[in-house]
Design an enzyme around this catalytic site. Sequence first.
Site, PDB file in Angstrom:
ATOM      1  N   LEU A 277       0.821  -1.308  -0.078  1.00  0.00           N
ATOM      2  CA  LEU A 277      -0.088   0.071  -0.116  1.00  0.00           C
ATOM      3  C   LEU A 277       0.823   1.204   0.114  1.00  0.00           C
ATOM      4  O   LEU A 277       0.375   2.413   0.401  1.00  0.00           O
ATOM      5  CB  LEU A 277      -1.059   0.189   1.138  1.00  0.00           C
ATOM      6  CG  LEU A 277      -1.968  -1.078   1.277  1.00  0.00           C
ATOM      7  CD1 LEU A 277      -2.954  -1.060   2.620  1.00  0.00           C
ATOM      8  CD2 LEU A 277      -2.777  -1.216  -0.276  1.00  0.00           C
TER       9      LEU A 277
ATOM     10  N   ARG B 276      13.383  14.701 -20.108  1.00  0.00           N
ATOM     11  CA  ARG B 276      13.466  14.057 -18.838  1.00  0.00           C
ATOM     12  C   ARG B 276      14.263  12.816 -19.068  1.00  0.00           C
ATOM     13  O   ARG B 276      14.079  11.825 -20.052  1.00  0.00           O
ATOM     14  CB  ARG B 276      11.682  13.323 -18.359  1.00  0.00           C
ATOM     15  CG  ARG B 276      11.740  12.585 -17.248  1.00  0.00           C
ATOM     16  CD  ARG B 276      10.347  12.142 -16.956  1.00  0.00           C
ATOM     17  NE  ARG B 276       9.990  11.071 -17.967  1.00  0.00           N
ATOM     18  CZ  ARG B 276       8.717  10.522 -17.814  1.00  0.00           C
ATOM     19  NH1 ARG B 276       7.927  10.920 -16.815  1.00  0.00           N
ATOM     20  NH2 ARG B 276       8.444   9.897 -18.612  1.00  0.00           N
TER      21      ARG B 276
ATOM     22  N   TYR C  91      14.983   1.852 -14.673  1.00  0.00           N
ATOM     23  CA  TYR C  91      13.773   1.086 -14.426  1.00  0.00           C
ATOM     24  C   TYR C  91      13.780   0.005 -15.289  1.00  0.00           C
ATOM     25  O   TYR C  91      13.499  -1.034 -15.107  1.00  0.00           O
ATOM     26  CB  TYR C  91      12.486   2.175 -14.636  1.00  0.00           C
ATOM     27  CG  TYR C  91      11.104   1.640 -14.824  1.00  0.00           C
ATOM     28  CD1 TYR C  91      10.718   0.573 -14.023  1.00  0.00           C
ATOM     29  CD2 TYR C  91      10.627   1.685 -16.090  1.00  0.00           C
ATOM     30  CE1 TYR C  91       9.412   0.111 -14.362  1.00  0.00           C
ATOM     31  CE2 TYR C  91       9.443   1.121 -16.483  1.00  0.00           C
ATOM     32  CZ  TYR C  91       8.979   0.316 -15.557  1.00  0.00           C
ATOM     33  OH  TYR C  91       7.894  -0.409 -15.719  1.00  0.00           O
TER      34      TYR C  91
ATOM     35  N   ILE D  12       5.964  20.060 -20.976  1.00  0.00           N
ATOM     36  CA  ILE D  12       6.285  19.050 -22.177  1.00  0.00           C
ATOM     37  C   ILE D  12       7.778  18.812 -21.812  1.00  0.00           C
ATOM     38  O   ILE D  12       8.476  19.630 -22.039  1.00  0.00           O
ATOM     39  CB  ILE D  12       5.849  19.636 -23.508  1.00  0.00           C
ATOM     40  CG1 ILE D  12       4.425  19.870 -23.580  1.00  0.00           C
ATOM     41  CG2 ILE D  12       6.471  18.665 -24.565  1.00  0.00           C
ATOM     42  CD1 ILE D  12       4.034  20.591 -24.912  1.00  0.00           C
TER      43      ILE D  12
ATOM     44  N   GLY E  45      16.055   9.487 -19.038  1.00  0.00           N
ATOM     45  CA  GLY E  45      15.423   8.118 -19.505  1.00  0.00           C
ATOM     46  C   GLY E  45      14.341   7.828 -20.582  1.00  0.00           C
ATOM     47  O   GLY E  45      13.982   6.922 -20.629  1.00  0.00           O
TER      48      GLY E  45
ATOM     49  N   PHE F 127       2.729  -7.417 -10.408  1.00  0.00           N
ATOM     50  CA  PHE F 127       2.760  -6.190 -10.641  1.00  0.00           C
ATOM     51  C   PHE F 127       3.531  -5.003  -9.929  1.00  0.00           C
ATOM     52  O   PHE F 127       3.890  -4.078 -10.553  1.00  0.00           O
ATOM     53  CB  PHE F 127       1.211  -5.666 -10.866  1.00  0.00           C
ATOM     54  CG  PHE F 127       0.273  -6.210 -11.585  1.00  0.00           C
ATOM     55  CD1 PHE F 127       0.054  -5.778 -12.976  1.00  0.00           C
ATOM     56  CD2 PHE F 127      -0.425  -7.579 -11.432  1.00  0.00           C
ATOM     57  CE1 PHE F 127      -0.553  -6.561 -13.971  1.00  0.00           C
ATOM     58  CE2 PHE F 127      -1.183  -7.991 -12.139  1.00  0.00           C
ATOM     59  CZ  PHE F 127      -1.505  -7.595 -13.605  1.00  0.00           C
TER      60      PHE F 127
HETATM   61  N1  UDP Z   1       5.472  13.796 -19.964  1.00  0.00           N
HETATM   62  C1  UDP Z   1       5.550  15.128 -20.375  1.00  0.00           C
HETATM   63  N2  UDP Z   1       5.232  15.700 -19.253  1.00  0.00           N
HETATM   64  C2  UDP Z   1       5.066  15.294 -17.996  1.00  0.00           C
HETATM   65  C3  UDP Z   1       4.894  13.997 -17.973  1.00  0.00           C
HETATM   66  C4  UDP Z   1       5.160  13.056 -18.996  1.00  0.00           C
HETATM   67  O1  UDP Z   1       5.971  15.719 -21.344  1.00  0.00           O
HETATM   68  O2  UDP Z   1       4.697  15.998 -17.016  1.00  0.00           O
HETATM   69  C5  UDP Z   1       5.837  12.803 -21.394  1.00  0.00           C
HETATM   70  C6  UDP Z   1       7.026  12.022 -21.005  1.00  0.00           C
HETATM   71  O3  UDP Z   1       8.443  12.586 -21.358  1.00  0.00           O
HETATM   72  C7  UDP Z   1       6.520  10.875 -22.045  1.00  0.00           C
HETATM   73  C8  UDP Z   1       5.271  10.932 -22.165  1.00  0.00           C
HETATM   74  O4  UDP Z   1       4.788  11.976 -21.589  1.00  0.00           O
HETATM   75  O5  UDP Z   1       7.337  11.231 -23.399  1.00  0.00           O
HETATM   76  C9  UDP Z   1       4.686   9.624 -21.596  1.00  0.00           C
HETATM   77  O6  UDP Z   1       5.215   9.742 -20.043  1.00  0.00           O
HETATM   78  P1  UDP Z   1       4.732   8.922 -18.979  1.00  0.00           P
HETATM   79  O7  UDP Z   1       5.423   9.240 -17.797  1.00  0.00           O
HETATM   80  O8  UDP Z   1       3.099   9.283 -18.861  1.00  0.00           O
HETATM   81  O9  UDP Z   1       4.777   7.425 -19.374  1.00  0.00           O
HETATM   82  P2  UDP Z   1       6.150   6.451 -19.857  1.00  0.00           P
HETATM   83  O10 UDP Z   1       6.329   6.981 -21.192  1.00  0.00           O
HETATM   84  O11 UDP Z   1       7.318   7.396 -18.822  1.00  0.00           O
HETATM   85  O12 UDP Z   1       5.815   5.236 -19.527  1.00  0.00           O
END
Ligand code: UDP
Length: 325
Positions: free
Chosen positions: A33, A278, A141, A205, A280, A73
């Site tokens: 949790l 971001r 990850y 973004i 990764g 999960f």
């Molecule tokens: N993303 C973004 N702004 C945010 C959160 C996510 O631009 O505040 C982008 C992120 O860089 C990725 C996409 O949205 O390219 C999907 O990110 P999310 O974290 O939802 O899923 P992931 O692809 O990491 O599994």
Amino acid sequence: MAILVTGGAGYIGSVAVEQLIEAGERVVVFDNLSQGHRAAVHEEATLVVGDLVDRAAIDAVFEDHEIDAVMHFASRTAVGESVEKPFLYLGGNVACGLNLLEAMHMAGVKKFIFSSTANLFSNPESLPITESERIVPGSPYGESKAILERILTWLDATQGLRYASLRYFNAAGATERLGEDHEPENHLIPLVLQVALGQRDDITIFGDDYPTPDGTCVRDYIHVVDLAQAHVLALRALERGSCQYNLGNGSGFSVREIIETARQITGHPIPAHVGPRRDGDVATLIAGSDKIRSELGWQPQMPDVRQIVESAWRWHQAHPDGYGS
Ligand code: UDP
């Protein structure tokens, strides 16, 4: 006999529990949790609150319940966080997975469904990404999932474990009862919808200089119900042998396209501004899911990204404070 679902109080796990119970299975949820929610656990499931770092607690679950198969999960899942805190992932995710697998082995349980990720593929040679693509994890990850996938191949070869590794592309959407509620929230669709609810001023973004049509990252969004359905199908097919499947709808949407879709659905302007990339993140991740379609007959019921965002929007409107409301 029961299915043990680790992380069954979490976003994808709770939806899988709902489907297993609807399919007539008995379910035991094991969840600490820390990220999951008691309210997300189906009332007909047995909830055991415990941590996968605690071997004795896992052993007790196998002693107390007749477990036939495990769906795993429970995991840390944030790409960006994993770059900042690699030990939580390369240590924590892997150690917890190994603890669970060893406890299963001691209890003689041989069926395992594993939550893996598209972040295995940071450098795809072709799109959509099929199961034959080379594994080059994009972050700690993704690496934690790649390591566990390798471990699974050895347990198959040496212990007769039968597993399905399901590589999720971007899980999204909601059922009437179950939706996405992370603390802190870091996923695009719930964040965008929080802006529409007036809970955030705007959305950042993460980079617009990727080699994609509009410069923002492209992802393959898959409805959480379709994802959960794949788990039920994979479980039924385990006796045929172990397998890996990439799970997505086969179409990519950029960050800007998702924000625009959410604007149309919510009627809110959803202010957006561009920030740095971001760590990764991979430019484009689109799944080739022909293998699971042809081998297991998997057929997504909600492949349209609009439907996916609409279902998430309904849930967020009904649960503005997530499971806290
Ligand atoms: N993303 C973004 N702004 C945010 C959160 C996510 O631009 O505040 C982008 C992120 O860089 C990725 C996409 O949205 O390219 C999907 O990110 P999310 O974290 O939802 O899923 P992931 O692809 O990491 O599994």
